[in-house]
Design a protein around this motif. Structure first.
Motif, PDB file in Angstrom:
ATOM      1  N   GLN A 176       0.812  -1.208   0.000  1.00 29.77           N
ATOM      2  CA  GLN A 176       0.000   0.000   0.000  1.00 29.77           C
ATOM      3  C   GLN A 176       0.850   1.266   0.000  1.00 29.77           C
ATOM      4  O   GLN A 176       0.623   2.184  -0.792  1.00 29.77           O
ATOM      5  CB  GLN A 176      -0.929  -0.007   1.213  1.00 29.77           C
ATOM      6  CG  GLN A 176      -1.858   1.207   1.290  1.00 29.77           C
ATOM      7  CD  GLN A 176      -2.770   1.164   2.499  1.00 29.77           C
ATOM      8  OE1 GLN A 176      -2.605   0.294   3.359  1.00 29.77           O
ATOM      9  NE2 GLN A 176      -3.703   2.073   2.576  1.00 29.77           N
ATOM     10  N   LYS A 177       1.844   1.339   0.879  1.00 37.66           N
ATOM     11  CA  LYS A 177       2.645   2.557   0.986  1.00 37.66           C
ATOM     12  C   LYS A 177       3.443   2.815  -0.291  1.00 37.66           C
ATOM     13  O   LYS A 177       3.465   3.926  -0.818  1.00 37.66           O
ATOM     14  CB  LYS A 177       3.582   2.452   2.183  1.00 37.66           C
ATOM     15  CG  LYS A 177       2.864   2.476   3.531  1.00 37.66           C
ATOM     16  CD  LYS A 177       3.853   2.445   4.674  1.00 37.66           C
ATOM     17  CE  LYS A 177       3.131   2.492   6.013  1.00 37.66           C
ATOM     18  NZ  LYS A 177       4.082   2.460   7.164  1.00 37.66           N
ATOM     19  N   THR A 178       4.110   1.781  -0.783  1.00 35.47           N
ATOM     20  CA  THR A 178       4.884   1.958  -2.012  1.00 35.47           C
ATOM     21  C   THR A 178       3.974   2.206  -3.206  1.00 35.47           C
ATOM     22  O   THR A 178       4.350   2.922  -4.134  1.00 35.47           O
ATOM     23  CB  THR A 178       5.744   0.713  -2.272  1.00 35.47           C
ATOM     24  OG1 THR A 178       4.905  -0.456  -2.272  1.00 35.47           O
ATOM     25  CG2 THR A 178       6.802   0.560  -1.204  1.00 35.47           C
ATOM     26  N   PHE A 179       2.779   1.650  -3.188  1.00 35.95           N
ATOM     27  CA  PHE A 179       1.818   1.876  -4.269  1.00 35.95           C
ATOM     28  C   PHE A 179       1.445   3.351  -4.344  1.00 35.95           C
ATOM     29  O   PHE A 179       1.459   3.962  -5.415  1.00 35.95           O
ATOM     30  CB  PHE A 179       0.579   1.009  -4.039  1.00 35.95           C
ATOM     31  CG  PHE A 179      -0.481   1.167  -5.082  1.00 35.95           C
ATOM     32  CD1 PHE A 179      -0.425   0.456  -6.266  1.00 35.95           C
ATOM     33  CD2 PHE A 179      -1.547   2.035  -4.890  1.00 35.95           C
ATOM     34  CE1 PHE A 179      -1.404   0.601  -7.234  1.00 35.95           C
ATOM     35  CE2 PHE A 179      -2.527   2.181  -5.843  1.00 35.95           C
ATOM     36  CZ  PHE A 179      -2.455   1.461  -7.020  1.00 35.95           C
ATOM     37  N   ILE A 180       1.129   3.946  -3.207  1.00 43.07           N
ATOM     38  CA  ILE A 180       0.731   5.353  -3.183  1.00 43.07           C
ATOM     39  C   ILE A 180       1.910   6.249  -3.552  1.00 43.07           C
ATOM     40  O   ILE A 180       1.764   7.231  -4.286  1.00 43.07           O
ATOM     41  CB  ILE A 180       0.181   5.721  -1.796  1.00 43.07           C
ATOM     42  CG1 ILE A 180      -1.101   4.918  -1.516  1.00 43.07           C
ATOM     43  CG2 ILE A 180      -0.104   7.207  -1.688  1.00 43.07           C
ATOM     44  CD1 ILE A 180      -1.646   5.108  -0.126  1.00 43.07           C
ATOM     45  N   ARG A 181       3.107   5.928  -3.062  1.00 41.23           N
ATOM     46  CA  ARG A 181       4.296   6.717  -3.409  1.00 41.23           C
ATOM     47  C   ARG A 181       4.564   6.690  -4.905  1.00 41.23           C
ATOM     48  O   ARG A 181       4.935   7.707  -5.500  1.00 41.23           O
ATOM     49  CB  ARG A 181       5.504   6.190  -2.652  1.00 41.23           C
ATOM     50  CG  ARG A 181       5.543   6.559  -1.182  1.00 41.23           C
ATOM     51  CD  ARG A 181       6.617   5.778  -0.465  1.00 41.23           C
ATOM     52  NE  ARG A 181       7.903   5.898  -1.151  1.00 41.23           N
ATOM     53  CZ  ARG A 181       8.940   5.109  -0.899  1.00 41.23           C
ATOM     54  NH1 ARG A 181       8.830   4.134  -0.016  1.00 41.23           N
ATOM     55  NH2 ARG A 181      10.073   5.286  -1.548  1.00 41.23           N
ATOM     56  N   SER A 182       4.355   5.558  -5.530  1.00 44.66           N
ATOM     57  CA  SER A 182       4.625   5.457  -6.958  1.00 44.66           C
ATOM     58  C   SER A 182       3.589   6.239  -7.770  1.00 44.66           C
ATOM     59  O   SER A 182       3.937   6.928  -8.731  1.00 44.66           O
ATOM     60  CB  SER A 182       4.628   3.989  -7.388  1.00 44.66           C
ATOM     61  OG  SER A 182       4.780   3.883  -8.780  1.00 44.66           O
ATOM     62  N   ILE A 183       2.321   6.138  -7.382  1.00 40.95           N
ATOM     63  CA  ILE A 183       1.277   6.849  -8.129  1.00 40.95           C
ATOM     64  C   ILE A 183       1.478   8.356  -8.037  1.00 40.95           C
ATOM     65  O   ILE A 183       1.247   9.093  -9.001  1.00 40.95           O
ATOM     66  CB  ILE A 183      -0.107   6.458  -7.580  1.00 40.95           C
ATOM     67  CG1 ILE A 183      -0.401   4.989  -7.920  1.00 40.95           C
ATOM     68  CG2 ILE A 183      -1.202   7.334  -8.156  1.00 40.95           C
ATOM     69  CD1 ILE A 183      -0.439   4.672  -9.389  1.00 40.95           C
ATOM     70  N   THR A 184       1.929   8.865  -6.877  1.00 43.30           N
ATOM     71  CA  THR A 184       2.117  10.299  -6.722  1.00 43.30           C
ATOM     72  C   THR A 184       3.397  10.818  -7.357  1.00 43.30           C
ATOM     73  O   THR A 184       3.535  12.029  -7.558  1.00 43.30           O
ATOM     74  CB  THR A 184       2.143  10.661  -5.227  1.00 43.30           C
ATOM     75  OG1 THR A 184       3.172   9.899  -4.572  1.00 43.30           O
ATOM     76  CG2 THR A 184       0.808  10.363  -4.577  1.00 43.30           C
ATOM     77  N   SER A 185       4.346   9.921  -7.663  1.00 45.50           N
ATOM     78  CA  SER A 185       5.624  10.387  -8.208  1.00 45.50           C
ATOM     79  C   SER A 185       5.791  10.105  -9.689  1.00 45.50           C
ATOM     80  O   SER A 185       6.741  10.604 -10.303  1.00 45.50           O
ATOM     81  CB  SER A 185       6.792   9.712  -7.457  1.00 45.50           C
ATOM     82  OG  SER A 185       6.736   8.310  -7.577  1.00 45.50           O
ATOM     83  N   THR A 186       4.924   9.310 -10.304  1.00 50.74           N
ATOM     84  CA  THR A 186       5.038   9.029 -11.728  1.00 50.74           C
ATOM     85  C   THR A 186       4.022   9.840 -12.503  1.00 50.74           C
ATOM     86  O   THR A 186       3.073  10.377 -11.969  1.00 50.74           O
ATOM     87  CB  THR A 186       4.802   7.532 -12.018  1.00 50.74           C
ATOM     88  OG1 THR A 186       3.551   7.140 -11.445  1.00 50.74           O
ATOM     89  CG2 THR A 186       5.913   6.684 -11.424  1.00 50.74           C
TER      90      THR A 186
END
Length: 305
Positions: free
Chosen positions: A291-301
């Motif tokens: 979940q955490k890495t998923f949200i970080r990736s969506i906000t940074s790509t």
């Protein structure tokens, strides 16, 4: 005259009685207004919305603990009068259910691994390597994302038939080896990484593949986790393509096997609900784990072209 002007400049730099402290005082007042809430005020809006989206899942779990008569009652029951695990006993007692679960797990795991490997190679090539026609190839690849599945299922079926993969798990794995979305998402994330790190590795004598493995991939864990989760979700929940490519029960996936619980005249809704609950559990585990890495990736790509 010089002393007077110096005093005026010194006084001008000091905060005034009502003007200079207005910023900090206002900020403290705004902070004081929120001290009575142990959480962000946005949670007052997000919590009811989250509960609203969770209602179907909650009703699914409750329905799996009802009997068929209680599920078919009108008006429908919102809460089981007595916990009935007959649906779970019917599902787990089916001799083919473990085989279906294993088939879905094999297909999903193969699709996730292949998308991570091939998507990483393709995304890095489009992000860092300049070759003739790279932009054209990228545009053509993205254009395939808007083509509906209904237009490609017949050509895909013919290709799988010529390869002799129809009615095997290979027919489900090969079309999912790599997706344009995986390549695009990883490319966007690679573009957000600073080139200086890679250039420093090149100066130390590292090859391009070494830079990818030792420098880029450790920094790309959020994007890799996002690709893994999305690929797992789409492959695990797929029903249309297995329904076309698989004909015999031993090769069924879990989604396709659950359709056998729905007969022509009667439907064992308790078994269907119980099977769906068991099917949802791996999806929830996969999402919560990333979940955490998923949200970080969506906000940074998706921020750089």
């Amino acid at each position: 005259m010089t002393l007077l002007s110096t005093d005026r400049r010194r006084d001008a730099g000091r905060p005034g009685p009502g003007r200079g402290l207005s910023g900090p005082v206002t900020a403290r007042r705004h902070r004081g207004r929120r001290t009575w809430l142990p959480f962000s005020p946005w949670h007052l809006l997000l919590a009811p919305l989250a509960l609203l989206f969770a209602v179907p899942l909650i009703w699914l779990v409750l329905s799996s603990l009802m009997s068929n008569a209680e599920i078919n009652r009108f008006p429908p029951a919102l809460w089981p009068s007595d916990l009935d695990t007959g649906g779970y006993r019917f599902v787990t007692g089916n001799a083919m259910f473990p085989r279906w679960f294993a088939n879905s797990l094999i297909v999903s795991a193969a699709a996730v691994l292949s998308n991570l490997v091939l998507g990483t190679l393709g995304g890095y090539a489009f992000a860092r390597m300049r070759f003739g026609g790279s932009r054209l190839l990228m545009g053509l690849m993205l254009a395939t994302m808007i083509v509906p599945f209904q237009l490609t299922m017949i050509p895909t079926f013919l290709v799988m038939k010529n390869l002799g993969l129809i009615d095997t798990l290979g027919a489900l794995i090969v079309p999912s080896l790599v997706t344009p979305f995986s390549v695009f998402l990883l490319r966007q994330f690679f573009l957000s990484l600073p080139r200086e790190l890679e250039e420093a590795a090149w100066m130390d004598g590292c090859t391009r593949m070494g830079v990818l493995v030792r420098i880029v991939l450790p920094l790309s864990r959020p994007a890799l986790a996002t690709v893994a989760v999305l690929t797992f979700l789409s492959t695990w929940n797929d029903l249309s393509w297995p329904l076309i490519a698989i004909h015999h029960e031993p090769q069924y996936t879990l989604q396709l096997g659950l359709t056998t619980f729905q007969g022509q005249h009667t439907v064992r809704w308790s078994a269907v609900m119980a099977g769906n609950v068991i099917t949802v559990v791996p999806v929830l585990i996969a999402f919560l784990a990333a979940q955490k890495t998923f949200i970080r990736s969506i906000t940074s790509t998706g921020l750089k072209g």
